[in-house]
Each structure stands twice: as C-alpha cells, then as structure tokens.
Design a protein around this motif. Sequence first.
Motif, PDB file in Angstrom:
ATOM      1  N   PRO A 243      34.806  37.231 -19.102  1.00  0.00           N
ATOM      2  CA  PRO A 243      34.404  37.844 -20.226  1.00  0.00           C
ATOM      3  C   PRO A 243      34.434  39.349 -19.939  1.00  0.00           C
ATOM      4  N   VAL A 244      34.866  40.149 -20.897  1.00  0.00           N
ATOM      5  CA  VAL A 244      35.231  41.578 -20.548  1.00  0.00           C
ATOM      6  C   VAL A 244      34.065  42.552 -21.529  1.00  0.00           C
ATOM      7  N   HIS A 245      33.453  43.283 -20.744  1.00  0.00           N
ATOM      8  CA  HIS A 245      32.275  44.100 -21.459  1.00  0.00           C
ATOM      9  C   HIS A 245      32.987  45.240 -22.113  1.00  0.00           C
TER      10      HIS A 245
ATOM     11  N   ALA B 158      33.817  43.891 -15.701  1.00  0.00           N
ATOM     12  CA  ALA B 158      32.982  44.906 -16.083  1.00  0.00           C
ATOM     13  C   ALA B 158      33.541  46.350 -15.682  1.00  0.00           C
ATOM     14  N   SER B 159      34.836  46.309 -15.872  1.00  0.00           N
ATOM     15  CA  SER B 159      35.715  47.540 -15.269  1.00  0.00           C
ATOM     16  C   SER B 159      34.953  48.969 -16.254  1.00  0.00           C
ATOM     17  N   HIS B 160      34.420  48.538 -17.587  1.00  0.00           N
ATOM     18  CA  HIS B 160      34.049  49.713 -18.327  1.00  0.00           C
ATOM     19  C   HIS B 160      32.468  49.705 -18.172  1.00  0.00           C
ATOM     20  N   ALA B 161      31.585  48.686 -17.515  1.00  0.00           N
ATOM     21  CA  ALA B 161      30.360  48.611 -17.694  1.00  0.00           C
ATOM     22  C   ALA B 161      29.464  48.789 -16.579  1.00  0.00           C
TER      23      ALA B 161
ATOM     24  N   GLU C 277      42.112  55.718  -7.560  1.00  0.00           N
ATOM     25  CA  GLU C 277      42.400  54.315  -7.673  1.00  0.00           C
ATOM     26  C   GLU C 277      41.198  53.536  -6.852  1.00  0.00           C
ATOM     27  N   GLY C 278      40.804  52.510  -7.537  1.00  0.00           N
ATOM     28  CA  GLY C 278      40.002  51.551  -6.662  1.00  0.00           C
ATOM     29  C   GLY C 278      39.001  50.565  -7.579  1.00  0.00           C
ATOM     30  N   GLY C 279      38.442  49.704  -6.899  1.00  0.00           N
ATOM     31  CA  GLY C 279      37.681  48.891  -7.593  1.00  0.00           C
ATOM     32  C   GLY C 279      36.816  48.125  -6.684  1.00  0.00           C
TER      33      GLY C 279
ATOM     34  N   ALA D 192      40.673  47.521  -9.618  1.00  0.00           N
ATOM     35  CA  ALA D 192      39.975  46.338 -10.456  1.00  0.00           C
ATOM     36  C   ALA D 192      40.920  45.185 -10.387  1.00  0.00           C
ATOM     37  N   THR D 193      42.509  45.516 -10.521  1.00  0.00           N
ATOM     38  CA  THR D 193      43.066  44.575 -10.655  1.00  0.00           C
ATOM     39  C   THR D 193      43.332  43.735  -9.510  1.00  0.00           C
ATOM     40  N   SER D 194      43.312  44.566  -8.331  1.00  0.00           N
ATOM     41  CA  SER D 194      43.088  43.556  -6.900  1.00  0.00           C
ATOM     42  C   SER D 194      41.918  42.755  -6.902  1.00  0.00           C
ATOM     43  N   ALA D 195      40.784  43.499  -7.299  1.00  0.00           N
ATOM     44  CA  ALA D 195      39.535  42.702  -7.067  1.00  0.00           C
ATOM     45  C   ALA D 195      39.621  41.473  -8.096  1.00  0.00           C
ATOM     46  N   LEU D 196      40.222  41.474  -9.200  1.00  0.00           N
ATOM     47  CA  LEU D 196      40.293  40.487 -10.048  1.00  0.00           C
ATOM     48  C   LEU D 196      41.123  39.283  -9.664  1.00  0.00           C
ATOM     49  N   HIS D 197      42.222  39.800  -8.957  1.00  0.00           N
ATOM     50  CA  HIS D 197      43.019  38.667  -8.212  1.00  0.00           C
ATOM     51  C   HIS D 197      42.552  38.039  -7.195  1.00  0.00           C
TER      52      HIS D 197
ATOM     53  N   ASN E  86      41.207  41.437 -26.382  1.00  0.00           N
ATOM     54  CA  ASN E  86      40.960  42.912 -26.527  1.00  0.00           C
ATOM     55  C   ASN E  86      40.303  43.616 -25.120  1.00  0.00           C
ATOM     56  N   SER E  87      41.313  43.526 -24.139  1.00  0.00           N
ATOM     57  CA  SER E  87      41.264  44.137 -23.041  1.00  0.00           C
ATOM     58  C   SER E  87      42.554  44.624 -22.518  1.00  0.00           C
ATOM     59  N   PHE E  88      42.766  45.221 -21.176  1.00  0.00           N
ATOM     60  CA  PHE E  88      43.466  45.746 -20.649  1.00  0.00           C
ATOM     61  C   PHE E  88      44.242  44.354 -20.056  1.00  0.00           C
ATOM     62  N   VAL E  89      45.550  44.450 -19.774  1.00  0.00           N
ATOM     63  CA  VAL E  89      46.391  43.360 -19.172  1.00  0.00           C
ATOM     64  C   VAL E  89      45.791  42.620 -18.003  1.00  0.00           C
TER      65      VAL E  89
ATOM     66  N   PHE F 280      34.576  45.712 -10.732  1.00  0.00           N
ATOM     67  CA  PHE F 280      34.427  47.132 -11.538  1.00  0.00           C
ATOM     68  C   PHE F 280      35.741  47.833 -11.174  1.00  0.00           C
ATOM     69  N   SER F 281      35.846  48.751 -12.091  1.00  0.00           N
ATOM     70  CA  SER F 281      37.125  49.723 -11.730  1.00  0.00           C
ATOM     71  C   SER F 281      36.718  51.183 -11.486  1.00  0.00           C
ATOM     72  N   PHE F 282      37.457  51.645 -10.703  1.00  0.00           N
ATOM     73  CA  PHE F 282      37.042  53.008 -10.084  1.00  0.00           C
ATOM     74  C   PHE F 282      38.369  53.870 -10.459  1.00  0.00           C
ATOM     75  N   HIS F 283      39.087  53.325 -11.812  1.00  0.00           N
ATOM     76  CA  HIS F 283      40.350  54.454 -12.124  1.00  0.00           C
ATOM     77  C   HIS F 283      39.657  55.624 -12.716  1.00  0.00           C
ATOM     78  N   PRO F 284      40.330  56.751 -12.653  1.00  0.00           N
ATOM     79  CA  PRO F 284      39.840  58.204 -13.029  1.00  0.00           C
ATOM     80  C   PRO F 284      39.105  58.007 -14.548  1.00  0.00           C
TER      81      PRO F 284
HETATM   82  C1  LIG Z   1      40.976  49.703 -16.278  1.00  0.00           C
HETATM   83  C2  LIG Z   1      40.778  48.127 -16.383  1.00  0.00           C
HETATM   84  C3  LIG Z   1      41.279  47.173 -15.601  1.00  0.00           C
HETATM   85  C4  LIG Z   1      42.033  47.430 -14.400  1.00  0.00           C
HETATM   86  O1  LIG Z   1      41.412  48.549 -13.490  1.00  0.00           O
HETATM   87  P1  LIG Z   1      42.608  49.064 -12.322  1.00  0.00           P
HETATM   88  O2  LIG Z   1      41.263  49.763 -11.608  1.00  0.00           O
HETATM   89  O3  LIG Z   1      43.235  50.195 -13.006  1.00  0.00           O
HETATM   90  O4  LIG Z   1      43.375  48.180 -11.608  1.00  0.00           O
HETATM   91  C5  LIG Z   1      40.979  45.904 -15.758  1.00  0.00           C
HETATM   92  N1  LIG Z   1      40.162  45.355 -16.889  1.00  0.00           N
HETATM   93  C6  LIG Z   1      39.826  46.445 -17.615  1.00  0.00           C
HETATM   94  C7  LIG Z   1      38.836  45.711 -19.035  1.00  0.00           C
HETATM   95  C8  LIG Z   1      40.280  47.671 -17.576  1.00  0.00           C
HETATM   96  O5  LIG Z   1      39.363  48.604 -18.466  1.00  0.00           O
END
Ligand SMILES: *Cc1c(COP(=O)(O)O)cnc(C)c1O
Length: 393
Positions: free
Chosen positions: A138-140, A166-169, A202-204, A62-67, A86-89, A190-194
């Motif tokens: 915005p972060v869901h 929408a990594s969480h959503a 890993e994935g997004g 998801a980090t790559s997808a955001l970038h 209130n989110s991941f970095v 979106f994120s496909f982290h475990p």
């Molecule tokens: C997990 C997460 C990311 C990053 O996701 P990766 O797939 O690990 O790069 C980004 N934003 C939020 C809100 C996350 O929870």
Amino acid sequence: MTSAPENEFIPYSTQCIDSNDVDAVVRVLRDDFLTQGPKIDEFEDALKDYFKVKHCVVANSATSALHMSCVALGLGPGDLVLTSPNSFVSSATTSLFCGAEIDFVDICPQTLNMDMDRLEEKLSFLAKKGRLPDVVIPVHFGGLPCDMVKLSALRARYNFKIIEDASHAMGASGPGFFVGDTRFSDLTVFSFHPVKMITTGEGGAVTTNSDALAEKIKLLRSHGITRDPLAFINESPGQWYYEQKILGFNYRLTDIQAALGISQLGKINNFVSARNEIAERYKSAFKKLNLVVQNVPAGLKSSYHLFVIVLDASSENSRKSLFDHLKTERIGVNVHYIPIHTQPFFQSIGFSWGDFPVAEDIYQRCLSIPIFPHLNCKMQDRVIKSICNFFEV
Ligand SMILES: *Cc1c(COP(=O)(O)O)cnc(C)c1O
C-alpha cells in the motif's frame, strides 16, 4: 528574513535546510567517518524512538529500502505483488528487480489511495484462480494513510505480507497506529529525497518489529557481508576476516547524510504541523471552487507531503491550462502521478491504458500545488489568488 519579491518563483516543493543542518554536516566532514559510521547508528536510534518501533535500517534511497524489503521477504520468480498505480515507479519496479510479478489495484477517487473494496474483490478473484499475492504494497499517497485496518483484516484472511510505501507519510497516523510503527505491516519504507518530509539529499529507511527481517536487511545493505565473529559460518582465522554470507548490495547511507537526517528529524513535528496548517488554508480558500481535494477520513492524520487538487471532469483541458497558467505566474506545480501501468516500460510487460480507470481519470485532472514547511502566508496567498483568478472567482 527579507520578504520575497512579488514574482519570486515558488516551487511545488523544496527542502527546508537551516544553519543547524549545515553545521551538523560540516562537523562530520571534519570527523573520522564519512561513510557508514557512528552517525548511522545514531540516526537509526533516533528514528526508532520517533516511530516507536524495534528496528530501523537506513539506506541510500527508498527505492533501495523497498528492494531490500522485497528480497528480505523472499520474493522471487513465481511470486505476485499488488500495489497502487497512483505512485512513483519504485513501488512497482522493486518487486520486478526480484523477478516477481507485479499487478495493481485501482484507487479510491476520494482518498486517492488503493481502494480496499477493489482489493477485496481482486483477492477473492485471485483465490479462485489459486494465485494469491505474496506481498501487498500500500502507498500512503500524499501522506494520507491507507485503510490499514481493512488491509490487515484482508491479510488475516488471505495470508500475504505487507510492505507500506510510506515515502510520503512520515508523521502520519491512523486509528491505533503511527505510520512507521508497523502495527499492521511487516515493513514500512520512508524516503529522504529533498521533496519528502525530511531529507538526507538521497536516502531512505525501513522499519520493522521483526529481528530476522532487520538482520537480513542490514546484511543486504552492505554486500551480504558481516564482520561480526558471532555471525560467521566458518571459524575466523584472524582480525582481517569477514564473510559474505548472502548476495547483497551497496545500499549504504553515508555518515554525512545521517548527520543531516538527525538534524532534520529534530524538526519533523514542526514540518508536519506547518504542512497541515497550509493544507487547512488551501481547503478553506478553495471551498468556493469547483474542484475536489483529497478526502481525509475521520481518525486519519495526513502528513501532507502533497497538496493535490482534482479539477472537475466537465472541463477536459483545464488541468493543462491551469498548469501552464501557474507556470507563467512563476508558481511551481507538478502532477502526481502518471499511473505506473501507463509508462512505456509497464506497457511493454503487458499493461494497457484502461486497466485502472480511476487512477487514469484522476491523472487527467490532478495538480499538485506548492506545499512545504516554509511556504509562508504571503506566498500561499499568491498561489490561492492565481488559482482563483484562473477560475475567475
Ligand atoms: C519518492 C518515492 C519513492 C522513491 O524514493 P527514493 O528515495 O527517491 O528512492 C518511492 N515511492 C514513493 C511513493 C515515492 O514518492
């Protein structure tokens, strides 16, 4: 299934992998393509159907997808991006990768999402300074959609782009939208982290209804290189020829991962409803306790990536003692999130404690307790009992 021993460790979250997932991965290993091949197209098509959106581009995180989303929107030096503390970095760092400036908007203490009233105040302040943001992210949080209706009204007035984190959503929805359909945004990630809703290790992915953005992101994903003769700038001298047209990355997902993703996606509806059932059980069990849970406003559906409890403000040290208590009871817990602006790196670029007091206050009192699709009633009862014991009720 054998029943779990009494003291088996319960993680706060974990992937949910079955034998179909394993078989899908093994089949790819015996096939011709390991990296980006036919499974990528198949996964992207399945995601497009699921989100009801025109384009979906998968990536290695998801980090790559955001970038790539930030690059595709043209962010660069001199541009300004607003997101939630209130989110991941990654919600914030990916704008910095492009040389843009990042700032935050404090959260609402009930939803734990970006407070749209504060955003409105900030936008009117920035408008006076003549420095409106180019993008809002915005972060869901926890799977609860932000107030996208209000956000899109603000966009109409102040003219910025929207990337939903929408990594969480995955599986969440709101009035007139399903997260991922980009009804109120330009791009949704979106994120496909475990620990997320579905996993590819890993994935997004990023979804969009814009042909131009999707095309740009596909190019960015693989070095800015195309092998499509129709897209060449120069005349092709032969079949070996490819062109690097822009500065890109290697952010590709593998076919191995895509096969896992396709198999996981088949179970998303079950995952979302299992998480919602677990959340409802927690909510009714905690009614008698002096703590609050994330408020889901009417018309919104959370995917419940996280179940967060917020302890009462009067008992200052109790979050740490509850954290330690649950760990000794072999129950995994976590804290979401250490506000991004309080990280040493963000302090080094000018942010300070005190900048976003609501996010900081919630951080002192919040705890994410176990939630994942195969958390069964017996395990959940252990969690509930341990928490109630801690509060001695
Ligand atoms: C997990 C997460 C990311 C990053 O996701 P990766 O797939 O690990 O790069 C980004 N934003 C939020 C809100 C996350 O929870």
